[in-house]
Design an enzyme around this catalytic site. Structure first.
Site, mmCIF file in Angstrom:
data_model
loop_
_atom_site.group_PDB
_atom_site.id
_atom_site.type_symbol
_atom_site.label_atom_id
_atom_site.label_comp_id
_atom_site.label_asym_id
_atom_site.label_seq_id
_atom_site.Cartn_x
_atom_site.Cartn_y
_atom_site.Cartn_z
ATOM 1 N N LYS A 34 0.819 -1.218 0.000
ATOM 2 C CA LYS A 34 0.000 0.000 0.000
ATOM 3 C C LYS A 34 0.851 1.266 0.000
ATOM 4 N N THR A 36 2.309 2.781 2.670
ATOM 5 C CA THR A 36 2.032 3.682 3.788
ATOM 6 C C THR A 36 3.338 4.428 4.082
ATOM 7 N N LEU A 81 3.499 -10.331 4.843
ATOM 8 C CA LEU A 81 4.253 -9.500 5.794
ATOM 9 C C LEU A 81 3.605 -8.142 6.032
ATOM 10 N N ALA A 83 1.819 -5.109 7.265
ATOM 11 C CA ALA A 83 1.216 -4.826 8.574
ATOM 12 C C ALA A 83 1.521 -3.395 8.972
ATOM 13 N N THR A 100 -5.651 -3.225 8.626
ATOM 14 C CA THR A 100 -4.613 -3.924 7.851
ATOM 15 C C THR A 100 -4.290 -5.297 8.448
ATOM 16 N N THR A 125 4.540 -12.532 15.128
ATOM 17 C CA THR A 125 5.583 -11.922 15.974
ATOM 18 C C THR A 125 5.586 -12.550 17.367
ATOM 19 N N ASP A 126 6.723 -12.466 18.040
ATOM 20 C CA ASP A 126 6.778 -12.974 19.425
ATOM 21 C C ASP A 126 5.926 -12.126 20.363
ATOM 22 N N GLU A 127 5.550 -10.906 19.913
ATOM 23 C CA GLU A 127 4.795 -10.014 20.803
ATOM 24 C C GLU A 127 3.397 -10.550 21.104
ATOM 25 N N TYR A 151 -1.090 -3.149 18.832
ATOM 26 C CA TYR A 151 -0.335 -3.807 17.753
ATOM 27 C C TYR A 151 -0.317 -5.321 17.953
ATOM 28 N N LYS A 155 -1.987 -8.448 15.780
ATOM 29 C CA LYS A 155 -1.183 -9.542 15.206
ATOM 30 C C LYS A 155 -1.663 -10.891 15.745
ATOM 31 N N LYS A 190 12.077 3.147 14.598
ATOM 32 C CA LYS A 190 12.301 2.007 15.492
ATOM 33 C C LYS A 190 13.571 2.228 16.329
ATOM 34 N N ARG A 215 14.734 -7.116 25.106
ATOM 35 C CA ARG A 215 14.304 -7.626 23.805
ATOM 36 C C ARG A 215 15.331 -8.654 23.337
ATOM 37 N N GLY A 276 1.812 0.419 29.034
ATOM 38 C CA GLY A 276 1.686 -1.025 28.792
ATOM 39 C C GLY A 276 2.955 -1.659 28.255
HETATM 40 P P1 NAD Z 1 7.319 -2.206 8.206
HETATM 41 O O1 NAD Z 1 6.400 -1.296 8.945
HETATM 42 O O2 NAD Z 1 8.726 -1.775 7.967
HETATM 43 O O3 NAD Z 1 6.684 -2.540 6.766
HETATM 44 C C1 NAD Z 1 5.331 -2.818 6.583
HETATM 45 C C2 NAD Z 1 5.015 -2.762 5.092
HETATM 46 O O4 NAD Z 1 3.636 -3.119 4.913
HETATM 47 C C3 NAD Z 1 5.218 -1.373 4.458
HETATM 48 O O5 NAD Z 1 5.848 -1.497 3.211
HETATM 49 C C4 NAD Z 1 3.781 -0.874 4.294
HETATM 50 O O6 NAD Z 1 3.625 0.037 3.202
HETATM 51 C C5 NAD Z 1 3.037 -2.176 4.042
HETATM 52 N N1 NAD Z 1 1.613 -2.075 4.365
HETATM 53 C C6 NAD Z 1 1.045 -1.546 5.487
HETATM 54 N N2 NAD Z 1 -0.295 -1.633 5.412
HETATM 55 C C7 NAD Z 1 -0.582 -2.239 4.231
HETATM 56 C C8 NAD Z 1 -1.790 -2.615 3.590
HETATM 57 N N3 NAD Z 1 -2.989 -2.378 4.148
HETATM 58 N N4 NAD Z 1 -1.726 -3.240 2.384
HETATM 59 C C9 NAD Z 1 -0.522 -3.471 1.800
HETATM 60 N N5 NAD Z 1 0.641 -3.113 2.350
HETATM 61 C C10 NAD Z 1 0.619 -2.510 3.553
HETATM 62 O O7 NAD Z 1 7.256 -3.586 8.992
HETATM 63 P P2 NAD Z 1 8.398 -4.699 9.211
HETATM 64 O O8 NAD Z 1 9.163 -4.366 10.417
HETATM 65 O O9 NAD Z 1 9.097 -4.940 7.924
HETATM 66 O O10 NAD Z 1 7.492 -5.970 9.568
HETATM 67 C C11 NAD Z 1 7.029 -6.848 8.550
HETATM 68 C C12 NAD Z 1 6.208 -7.953 9.191
HETATM 69 O O11 NAD Z 1 7.001 -8.678 10.120
HETATM 70 C C13 NAD Z 1 5.001 -7.439 9.976
HETATM 71 O O12 NAD Z 1 3.938 -8.324 9.759
HETATM 72 C C14 NAD Z 1 5.468 -7.475 11.418
HETATM 73 O O13 NAD Z 1 4.373 -7.648 12.300
HETATM 74 C C15 NAD Z 1 6.365 -8.701 11.378
HETATM 75 N N6 NAD Z 1 7.434 -8.736 12.402
HETATM 76 C C16 NAD Z 1 8.288 -7.671 12.510
HETATM 77 C C17 NAD Z 1 9.333 -7.732 13.436
HETATM 78 C C18 NAD Z 1 10.309 -6.607 13.565
HETATM 79 O O14 NAD Z 1 11.153 -6.615 14.476
HETATM 80 N N7 NAD Z 1 10.308 -5.585 12.668
HETATM 81 C C19 NAD Z 1 9.487 -8.877 14.249
HETATM 82 C C20 NAD Z 1 8.588 -9.943 14.099
HETATM 83 C C21 NAD Z 1 7.574 -9.857 13.155
HETATM 84 P P1 TYD Z 2 10.697 -0.948 19.089
HETATM 85 O O1 TYD Z 2 11.831 -0.849 18.108
HETATM 86 O O2 TYD Z 2 9.570 0.045 18.981
HETATM 87 O O3 TYD Z 2 10.168 -2.450 19.043
HETATM 88 P P2 TYD Z 2 9.069 -3.204 19.999
HETATM 89 O O4 TYD Z 2 8.426 -2.220 20.897
HETATM 90 O O5 TYD Z 2 8.118 -3.737 18.996
HETATM 91 O O6 TYD Z 2 9.853 -4.242 20.746
HETATM 92 O O7 TYD Z 2 11.281 -0.806 20.567
HETATM 93 C C1 TYD Z 2 12.238 -1.718 21.089
HETATM 94 C C2 TYD Z 2 12.446 -1.379 22.559
HETATM 95 O O8 TYD Z 2 13.041 -0.077 22.661
HETATM 96 C C3 TYD Z 2 11.149 -1.284 23.338
HETATM 97 O O9 TYD Z 2 11.387 -1.798 24.657
HETATM 98 C C4 TYD Z 2 10.834 0.193 23.406
HETATM 99 C C5 TYD Z 2 12.221 0.812 23.416
HETATM 100 N N1 TYD Z 2 12.354 2.148 22.779
HETATM 101 C C6 TYD Z 2 13.013 3.176 23.466
HETATM 102 O O10 TYD Z 2 13.450 3.025 24.621
HETATM 103 N N2 TYD Z 2 13.171 4.367 22.819
HETATM 104 C C7 TYD Z 2 12.709 4.592 21.562
HETATM 105 O O11 TYD Z 2 12.862 5.723 20.999
HETATM 106 C C8 TYD Z 2 12.023 3.531 20.867
HETATM 107 C C9 TYD Z 2 11.491 3.723 19.468
HETATM 108 C C10 TYD Z 2 11.898 2.318 21.519
#
Ligand code: NAD
Ligand code: TYD
Length: 339
Positions: A34, A36, A81, A83, A100, A125-127, A151, A155, A190, A215, A276
């Site tokens: 999409k 975003t 993927l 999300a 989404t 995700t592990d979350e 979130y 998921k 992030k 983490r 939370g």
């Molecule tokens: P990201 O936010 O970097 O990317 C998400 C992508 O999805 C973007 O390209 C966005 O444009 C697209 N998108 C969002 N809404 C959409 C929709 N309605 N239709 C089509 N496309 C859409 O996320 P990420 O970190 O790459 O995570 C990818 C997947 O892995 C997610 O499902 C997330 O829950 C999962 N995941 C992420 C992590 C992590 O640490 N990043 C860990 C475990 C699982």
């Molecule tokens: P994040 O990258 O948002 O991943 P998630 O919350 O999905 O694990 O954050 C990782 C950890 O870092 C989480 O405990 C929240 C913390 N955090 C900060 O302390 N400062 C920041 O600016 C951000 C974005 C996250």
């Protein structure tokens, strides 16, 4: 093989598409995204002219669009993927997460049920497991789902819908639950990109609460390899935990990165905690290691050092993300973007 990858313009999705094109020279990949704020086609600019790769701009929750794709193409595999992925944004507004992550997943599962696929990979995700106490054993696939943020609740809903479509309709769903990823192309909102980019600019690094939340970090390349194996060898109906046995407090991560970069710890700034805020995540990957013959291979310190070098070498990439200019690239190729 023809594979539909959703969310391929995001962090893990773009790394996964690069991985697939490298590892499977005869596969054709359709990337439905999409675009975003988190979707960045510049992540894939090096493959946009590859005849094995097609980009489709659209929403996974758009049933008509998804069905029209399946009418045009016979997909062997779906790797889902796409999300909304940022916990802090889900606290500000949960609605796009439901649209989404929940509805979008249901639309794709319905298409898989109607048109048939060999495997439907749901990247969960592990979350979804919730939070651990300091002495609790790491999550196994048998842990109950106890999500705490909008979130992770969205998921978990997707994860459970996928299970239901396997049990009720026999859709060959494979679910993966991975821990926190780091690596190139992660959005600067992030944690690890925030640390590196703020340190590069000598800006304060915001650490939520007492910084002692834990983490379990894994390099995105190790995650991508596990996803590929889960698609190939994963058993329908099964869940695969993915993690690298690599737990650290947030404060440890900041200190390690500052040390590698030669920056002072005075940049650390404690800020108000996330509501939370899950205290600890830890993944037990034993089942995946045995069933998929998979092992993580990237050493954390080396991975972080390489990543810092990547951000230093790719200033143009993150500067364009931060300024919003990266949107112009997609608009040039695909017209006005919606969100
Ligand atoms: P990201 O936010 O970097 O990317 C998400 C992508 O999805 C973007 O390209 C966005 O444009 C697209 N998108 C969002 N809404 C959409 C929709 N309605 N239709 C089509 N496309 C859409 O996320 P990420 O970190 O790459 O995570 C990818 C997947 O892995 C997610 O499902 C997330 O829950 C999962 N995941 C992420 C992590 C992590 O640490 N990043 C860990 C475990 C699982
Ligand atoms: P994040 O990258 O948002 O991943 P998630 O919350 O999905 O694990 O954050 C990782 C950890 O870092 C989480 O405990 C929240 C913390 N955090 C900060 O302390 N400062 C920041 O600016 C951000 C974005 C996250």
């Amino acid at each position: 093989m023809k594979i539909l990858v959703t969310g391929g313009a995001g962090f893990i999705g773009s790394n996964f598409i690069h991985y697939l094109l490298r590892e499977h020279p005869d596969w054709h990949i359709v990337n439905l995204d999409k675009l975003t704020y988190a979707g960045n086609l510049e992540n894939l600019s090096d493959v946009q002219d590859d005849p094995r790769y097609t980009f489709v701009h659209g929403d996974v929750a758009d049933r008509e669009l998804v069905n029209s794709l399946f009418e045009q193409e016979k997909f062997d595999l779906i790797a889902h993927l796409a999300a909304e992925s940022h916990v802090d944004r889900s606290i500000l507004d949960a609605s796009p997460f439901i649209e989404t992550n929940v509805k979008g997943t249901q639309v794709l599962l319905e298409a898989a049920k109607q048109y048939g696929v060999q495997k439907f990979l749901l990247v969960s995700t592990d979350e979804v497991y919730g939070s651990l106490g300091p002495d609790d054993p790491a999550f196994t696939e048998e842990n109950p789902l106890k999500p705490n943020s909008p979130y992770s609740a969205s998921k978990a809903s997707a994860d459970l819908l996928a299970r239901a479509y396997f049990v009720t309709f026999g859709v060959p769903v494979v679910i993966t639950r991975c821990s926190n990823n780091y690596g190139p192309y992660q959005h600067p909102e992030k944690f690890i990109p925030t640390i590196i980019l703020n340190a590069l600019a000598d800006q304060p690094i915001p650490v939520y609460g007492d910084g002692l939340n834990v983490r379990d970090w894994i390099h995105v390349e190790d995650h991508c390899r596990a996803l590929d194996l889960a698609m190939k060898k994963g058993e329908p109906g099964q869940v695969y935990n993915i993690g690298a046995n690599n737990e650290h407090t947030n404060l440890d991560i900041v200190r390690t990165i500052l040390k590698i970069m030669g920056k002072p710890e005075t940049l650390i700034t404690f800020v108000q905690d996330r509501p939370g805020h899950d205290r600890r995540y830890a993944i037990n990957p034993a089942h995946t290691e045995a069933a998929l013959s998979w092992q993580p291979s990237v050493d954390f310190y080396t991975g972080l050092t390489d990543l810092i070098a990547w951000y230093t070498a790719n200033r143009a990439w993150w500067k364009r993300v931060k300024s919003g200019e990266y949107r112009e690239y997609a608009e040039k190729w695909y017209g006005a973007l919606t969100s």
